[in-house]
Design a protein around this motif. Structure first.
Motif, PDB file in Angstrom:
ATOM      1  N   HIS A  23     -20.364   7.345  -1.262  1.00  0.00           N
ATOM      2  CA  HIS A  23     -20.816   6.862  -0.059  1.00  0.00           C
ATOM      3  C   HIS A  23     -22.034   7.362   0.327  1.00  0.00           C
ATOM      4  CE1 HIS A  23     -16.811   5.369   0.365  1.00  0.00           C
ATOM      5  NE2 HIS A  23     -16.350   6.498   0.109  1.00  0.00           N
ATOM      6  N   GLN A 148     -12.870   7.933   3.202  1.00  0.00           N
ATOM      7  CA  GLN A 148     -12.787   6.451   2.882  1.00  0.00           C
ATOM      8  C   GLN A 148     -12.515   5.790   4.245  1.00  0.00           C
ATOM      9  OE1 GLN A 148     -13.289   4.888   0.023  1.00  0.00           O
ATOM     10  NE2 GLN A 148     -12.953   2.692   1.310  1.00  0.00           N
ATOM     11  N   LYS A 149     -11.495   6.371   5.025  1.00  0.00           N
ATOM     12  CA  LYS A 149     -11.469   5.875   6.457  1.00  0.00           C
ATOM     13  C   LYS A 149     -12.594   5.925   7.453  1.00  0.00           C
ATOM     14  CE  LYS A 149      -8.059   6.578  10.153  1.00  0.00           C
ATOM     15  NZ  LYS A 149      -7.086   7.680  10.793  1.00  0.00           N
ATOM     16  N   THR A 151     -15.804   6.062   6.401  1.00  0.00           N
ATOM     17  CA  THR A 151     -16.946   5.123   6.062  1.00  0.00           C
ATOM     18  C   THR A 151     -16.620   3.659   6.357  1.00  0.00           C
ATOM     19  OG1 THR A 151     -15.987   5.309   3.715  1.00  0.00           O
ATOM     20  CG2 THR A 151     -17.772   6.804   4.087  1.00  0.00           C
ATOM     21  N   GLU A 152     -15.375   3.509   6.308  1.00  0.00           N
ATOM     22  CA  GLU A 152     -15.119   2.013   6.769  1.00  0.00           C
ATOM     23  C   GLU A 152     -15.221   1.899   8.217  1.00  0.00           C
ATOM     24  OE1 GLU A 152     -10.935   1.385   5.211  1.00  0.00           O
ATOM     25  OE2 GLU A 152     -11.744   1.250   3.103  1.00  0.00           O
TER      26      GLU A 152
END
Length: 225
Positions: A23, A148-149, A151-152
């Motif tokens: 990321h 992940q959460k 960046t989404e």
């Protein structure tokens, strides 16, 4: 003076930061060598427990005051803060968060100071390792699922390593950071002024007060005395 082996550090770092590399790295994959750009993020996990505080700085700095004065900034950390860091002084994150900003037109994310959240610059870092070890929230944010959460949520894809991670986390949890005055990290790079942001550039680049540390980022010459 203690010399640390870069390869040894990278080996310890890699499993902790591997998930975030895709990321926040320039490359397309998660390169082993990229781990060193995330050293500050997990310093509390790889340094001996007896080391409780660290100042981490880039090499392209010029000091105009005693570094001890910077160390004293640790005393100004509020409860829950784990890292001292100055704001980014270019609209780089105005650019990076473009999709989130378009979907959330009232957001402070990527806006200039004093009211906006322009993101952080990791050229000068105060790492309270003891507080980082103790902070349940900070350590949760290192977990791949949390990275992940976020960046989404923010549609985030960066290339500046630890700086990107701290910036994204700071949008969600500003309480983890003690914001250093711009005079402690007076960045000189003006790249974004000539790349589409000349109209707002000065709102980010402004820094009043006597400069304590100059940062010649993007190979910018540092003023002579």
């Amino acid at each position: 003076v203690i010399i640390h082996d870069v390869n040894e550090l990278t080996e310890k770092l890699f499993p902790i930061v591997e998930a975030m590399q895709k990321h926040f790295s320039a490359g397309s994959g998660t390169y082993y060598s990229d781990s060193i750009f995330f050293l500050s993020v997990a310093m509390h996990r790889i340094m001996p427990k007896e080391i409780t505080k660290i100042i981490q700085v880039d090499l392209d700095l010029k000091y105009k005051t005693n570094i001890r004065d910077l160390f004293e900034e640790f005393d100004n950390f509020k409860e829950g803060a784990v890292i001292g860091i100055a704001r980014e002084m270019q609209p780089v994150y105005r650019h990076t968060f473009w999709q989130y900003r378009r979907e959330n037109p009232q957001t402070r994310v990527g806006e200039p100071p004093p009211d906006g959240l322009p993101g952080f610059n990791s050229g000068v870092l105060l790492l309270n390792l003891e507080a980082m070890r103790r902070s349940k929230l900070y350590n949760q944010l290192l977990e791949p699922a949390m990275v992940q959460k976020l960046t989404e949520k923010y549609h985030f894809k960066g290339h500046l390593g630890d700086q990107d991670f701290f910036t994204m986390v700071g949008m969600e949890h500003p309480e983890l950071f003690h914001v250093l005055d711009c005079t402690w990290n007076r960045q000189l790079c003006t790249w974004w002024k000539d790349h589409g942001y000349s109209d707002v550039f000065d709102q980010y680049f402004r820094c009043e007060g006597e400069v304590k540390i100059y940062h010649g980022n993007c190979n910018t010459p540092i003023p002579e005395d």
